[in-house]
Design an enzyme around this catalytic site. Structure first.
Site, PDB file in Angstrom:
ATOM      1  N   SER A 129      22.983 -99.691 -15.519  1.00  0.00           N
ATOM      2  CA  SER A 129      23.713-100.628 -14.662  1.00  0.00           C
ATOM      3  C   SER A 129      24.435-101.681 -15.516  1.00  0.00           C
ATOM      4  O   SER A 129      25.248-101.332 -16.361  1.00  0.00           O
ATOM      5  CB  SER A 129      22.748-101.259 -13.663  1.00  0.00           C
ATOM      6  OG  SER A 129      23.439-101.845 -12.587  1.00  0.00           O
TER       7      SER A 129
ATOM      8  N   ASP B  86      24.030 -92.636  -5.485  1.00  0.00           N
ATOM      9  CA  ASP B  86      24.123 -94.043  -5.876  1.00  0.00           C
ATOM     10  C   ASP B  86      25.003 -94.809  -4.884  1.00  0.00           C
ATOM     11  O   ASP B  86      26.171 -94.492  -4.696  1.00  0.00           O
ATOM     12  CB  ASP B  86      24.729 -94.149  -7.287  1.00  0.00           C
ATOM     13  CG  ASP B  86      24.583 -95.541  -7.890  1.00  0.00           C
ATOM     14  OD1 ASP B  86      24.478 -96.523  -7.137  1.00  0.00           O
ATOM     15  OD2 ASP B  86      24.587 -95.646  -9.135  1.00  0.00           O
TER      16      ASP B  86
ATOM     17  N   HIS C  23      20.712 -95.417  -7.233  1.00  0.00           N
ATOM     18  CA  HIS C  23      21.078 -96.224  -8.393  1.00  0.00           C
ATOM     19  C   HIS C  23      19.878 -96.484  -9.312  1.00  0.00           C
ATOM     20  O   HIS C  23      20.044 -96.598 -10.524  1.00  0.00           O
ATOM     21  CB  HIS C  23      21.661 -97.566  -7.922  1.00  0.00           C
ATOM     22  CG  HIS C  23      22.190 -98.422  -9.027  1.00  0.00           C
ATOM     23  ND1 HIS C  23      23.282 -98.054  -9.792  1.00  0.00           N
ATOM     24  CD2 HIS C  23      21.791 -99.622  -9.502  1.00  0.00           C
ATOM     25  CE1 HIS C  23      23.531 -99.004 -10.686  1.00  0.00           C
ATOM     26  NE2 HIS C  23      22.637 -99.957 -10.542  1.00  0.00           N
TER      27      HIS C  23
END
Length: 337
Positions: free
Chosen positions: A148, A278, A306
């Site tokens: 991320s 995601d 995610h």
């Protein structure tokens, strides 16, 4: 029954009751303390040791296991509002003789938080380079992993400090434009239009908002007790002002597409892992990276959101190990040629 035997049972029962009652009281009254104990226990169980490193007046907090050896060390960069312990679920499935380092990102957990610090993606990459130099991790090129926000930083790091790393794993990285808006991006647009940008979905302040965030980040639906949700919120609330400032910094024009702007400079062998479902960062980002980075290895995980590190830790660990084994095999073939 003999009186002495009865007394023994009473004493034994009382002795057992004290820790049980203490645990129940902690669960009901101080769930955040229980969460901290949980991470402390798993760090110890997995052999991860916490250390601090200083660069001038700046302090980095990190955990590590093993020592540098013939195989590359692995440095792991966590995502927005997380901390070094988020990697424990993957550490569990990695060999104990691998040298692993998990660092708290700038401003997070035990690493220095300063109002004067540069929290842009390039600023964070610079800080991580300082950390790497502090612990002399770049004596030999290492494998860098980021997820991320940490994936955004890892990609920029690989572009700006290519001599430091031998290979790169990006897990659902931020910093890329997308032709398809994710659910999270749509929520942000709605909040901007209603002028409620303070209600950022990734910065919960109630157990209900925490439950919504977990649903947003995970394809797998975890059944989390209300008390644990409360504990997760309690741990975060003191830091929420910082998280808001950081979030606005990394979605600013200076950082929003940092990885995209730097990906053509990445020369290290690169692995991309992304959850197909995601809802935070659209999976189409994987093809963007594959088109720009030579010989990029892309793995799309079915039935995964995610939070790849939490949802598919064993699979993620295996993919990283297989990638490193492949690179080692290719290096050996080059030496023999």
């Amino acid at each position: 029954m003999d009186l002495d035997v009865l007394n023994m049972f009473v004493i034994a029962g009382g002795t057992l009751a004290i820790p049980i009652l203490a645990f129940v009281a902690s669960f009901l009254l101080w769930p955040s303390a229980l969460i901290r104990i949980y991470y402390w226990y798993w760090r110890r169980a997995l052999g991860m040791q916490v250390r601090y490193a200083n660069y001038d007046d700046y302090q980095f907090c990190y955990s590590y296991r093993g020592r540098p050896g013939y195989r590359p060390s692995i440095l792991m960069l966590h995502g927005f509002s997380a901390h070094k312990d988020m990697w424990l679920s993957i550490v569990k499935f990695l060999p104990k003789n691998l040298h692993l380092v998990c660092v708290d990102m700038p401003g997070h957990e035990g690493t220095t938080r300063s109002a004067l610090d540069d929290y842009s993606i390039s600023g964070q990459a610079k800080r991580i380079h300082q950390f790497v130099e502090c612990i002399k991790l770049n004596r030999r090129p290492f494998h860098l992993v980021g997820t991320s926000m940490g994936g955004n930083v890892a990609g920029v790091y690989a572009a700006q400090y290519p001599e430091d790393i031998c290979s790169l794993t990006l897990i659902c990285p931020a910093g890329l434009p997308s032709t398809t808006d994710s659910k999270f991006i749509k929520q942000l647009r709605e909040l901007q239009e209603s002028e409620s940008i303070d209600r950022i979905p990734l910065i919960p302040s109630t157990p209900e908002e925490m439950a919504d965030m977990l649903k947003l980040c995970s394809y797998i639906r975890f059944k989390v007790p209300q008390q644990i949700l409360q504990g997760l919120v309690d741990v975060r609330i003191p830091h929420n002002d910082f998280y808001r400032k950081l979030f606005l910094e990394i979605v600013d024009e200076k950082s929003r597409h940092s990885l995209h702007e730097n990906m053509s400079k990445i020369k290290a062998p690169t692995q991309v892992i992304w959850g197909k479902q995601d809802q935070v960062l659209d999976v189409s980002g994987a093809s963007v990276l594959a088109s720009a980075i030579p010989d990029c290895h892309v793995y799309i995980l079915e039935n995964c959101g995610h939070s790849v590190v939490v949802e598919r830790p064993r699979k993620t660990a295996n993919l990283i190990l297989e990638f490193l084994a492949l690179l080692h095999s290719m290096d050996n073939k080059k030496k023999q040629a």
